[in-house]
Design a protein around this motif. Structure first.
Motif, mmCIF file in Angstrom:
data_model
loop_
_atom_site.group_PDB
_atom_site.id
_atom_site.type_symbol
_atom_site.label_atom_id
_atom_site.label_comp_id
_atom_site.label_asym_id
_atom_site.label_seq_id
_atom_site.Cartn_x
_atom_site.Cartn_y
_atom_site.Cartn_z
ATOM 1 N N UNK A 79 0.831 -1.205 0.000
ATOM 2 C CA UNK A 79 0.000 0.000 0.000
ATOM 3 C C UNK A 79 0.864 1.253 0.000
ATOM 4 N N UNK A 80 1.864 1.264 0.873
ATOM 5 C CA UNK A 80 2.747 2.439 0.969
ATOM 6 C C UNK A 80 4.043 2.252 0.179
ATOM 7 N N UNK A 81 4.231 1.049 -0.381
ATOM 8 C CA UNK A 81 5.455 0.717 -1.122
ATOM 9 C C UNK A 81 6.699 0.937 -0.246
ATOM 10 N N UNK A 82 6.636 0.381 0.966
ATOM 11 C CA UNK A 82 7.735 0.565 1.919
ATOM 12 C C UNK A 82 8.198 -0.767 2.496
ATOM 13 N N UNK A 83 9.495 -0.875 2.672
ATOM 14 C CA UNK A 83 10.078 -1.930 3.486
ATOM 15 C C UNK A 83 10.008 -1.466 4.942
ATOM 16 N N UNK A 84 9.650 -2.383 5.847
ATOM 17 C CA UNK A 84 9.550 -1.951 7.239
ATOM 18 C C UNK A 84 9.849 -3.108 8.186
ATOM 19 N N UNK B 181 19.636 -0.576 11.954
ATOM 20 C CA UNK B 181 18.695 -0.258 10.885
ATOM 21 C C UNK B 181 17.358 0.295 11.366
ATOM 22 N N UNK B 182 17.146 0.419 12.664
ATOM 23 C CA UNK B 182 15.888 0.944 13.147
ATOM 24 C C UNK B 182 15.278 0.043 14.200
ATOM 25 N N UNK B 183 14.007 0.269 14.494
ATOM 26 C CA UNK B 183 13.313 -0.531 15.489
ATOM 27 C C UNK B 183 11.856 -0.708 15.067
ATOM 28 N N UNK C 186 10.677 2.380 12.085
ATOM 29 C CA UNK C 186 10.562 1.038 11.516
ATOM 30 C C UNK C 186 10.430 1.003 9.997
ATOM 31 N N UNK C 187 10.584 2.121 9.360
ATOM 32 C CA UNK C 187 10.437 2.171 7.899
ATOM 33 C C UNK C 187 9.097 2.735 7.481
ATOM 34 N N UNK C 188 8.054 2.419 8.236
ATOM 35 C CA UNK C 188 6.751 3.047 8.028
ATOM 36 C C UNK C 188 6.753 4.416 8.703
ATOM 37 N N UNK C 189 7.444 4.485 9.832
ATOM 38 C CA UNK C 189 7.679 5.753 10.521
ATOM 39 C C UNK C 189 9.176 6.035 10.471
ATOM 40 N N UNK C 190 9.553 7.269 10.538
ATOM 41 C CA UNK C 190 10.978 7.601 10.484
ATOM 42 C C UNK C 190 11.506 7.543 9.056
ATOM 43 N N UNK C 191 12.785 7.294 8.931
ATOM 44 C CA UNK C 191 13.441 7.285 7.627
ATOM 45 C C UNK C 191 12.967 6.109 6.780
#
Length: 210
Positions: free
Chosen positions: A103-108, A124-126, A131-136
């Motif tokens: 839907x958002x075309x994001x890896x998370x 790489x995040x949390x 998590x990729x959906x939020x943040x960078x």
């Protein structure tokens, strides 16, 4: 006395002995470091492989949802497998579920669980604030130029292990060396990943990374 050559070889040996001893001790320390680096690397691969097989033996027609208890078994099993490395006190295992949201075309990172006393976070995040959906926005996970990315409708089990390798001769040859290894395996069977806004694992949360 000037022509007396008795004991010359003993004197020469005494002069070079400290040099050879230092080289030998340093070589032993380097060999021990290489051995432990290989053990950490193999452990990282094993954790990722085991996590990718969770739910594989479930015979239900409906794709299984992974539970907190199952993830805990994988992580605690890794501590047992680590043996004398003592990851529980000297390191940290970080297991992340890398997924793709069409839907958002994001890896998370859908969920992330950790074990081990070392105070370190994922590179790489949390699974909460970044998590990729939020943040960078994430293109995947991995330290190389070609990062690992999750395909549609499945997940990648991504494992990071950070370990404080102790020197054989602390304070003499070298200090502790931080080893970091990574591994990734795609999930081996159908798995109910749940929606990105859900927690991704069923049961009471365990092995939080905070």
């Amino acid at each position: 006395m000037l022509r007396d050559e008795a004991g010359v070889s003993v004197v020469e040996f005494a002069m070079v002995l400290p040099v050879f001893m230092m080289l030998g001790l340093y070589g032993f320390d380097i060999a021990f470091l290489a051995s432990q680096k290989m053990q950490v690397s193999q452990l990282t691969l094993s954790v990722a492989d085991n996590a990718s097989r969770l739910g594989q033996t479930d015979n239900n027609a409906v794709a299984p949802t992974i539970t907190e208890d199952q993830v805990e078994v994988v992580l605690k099993g890794a501590l047992k497998q680590a043996g004398q490395l003592d990851i529980a006190n000297n390191g940290r295992i970080i297991l992340s579920s890398l997924e793709y949201d069409p839907v958002s075309d994001r890896q998370f990172i859908h969920w992330q669980r950790c074990i081990g006393a070392k105070s370190v976070t994922s590179a790489y995040g949390n699974d909460s604030t970044n998590n990729g959906m939020t943040g960078t926005k994430m293109t995947g996970m991995g330290s190389g130029s070609n990062r690992v990315a999750a395909p549609t409708d499945t997940a990648v089990m991504f494992v990071e292990i950070v370990y404080d390798h102790p020197s054989v001769f602390p304070g003499f040859m070298s200090g502790p060396t931080e080893l970091r290894e990574e591994a990734a395996f795609i999930v081996r069977d159908d798995r109910d990943l749940q929606d990105p806004d859900e927690k991704g694992l069923t049961g009471t949360k365990k092995n939080a990374c905070s």
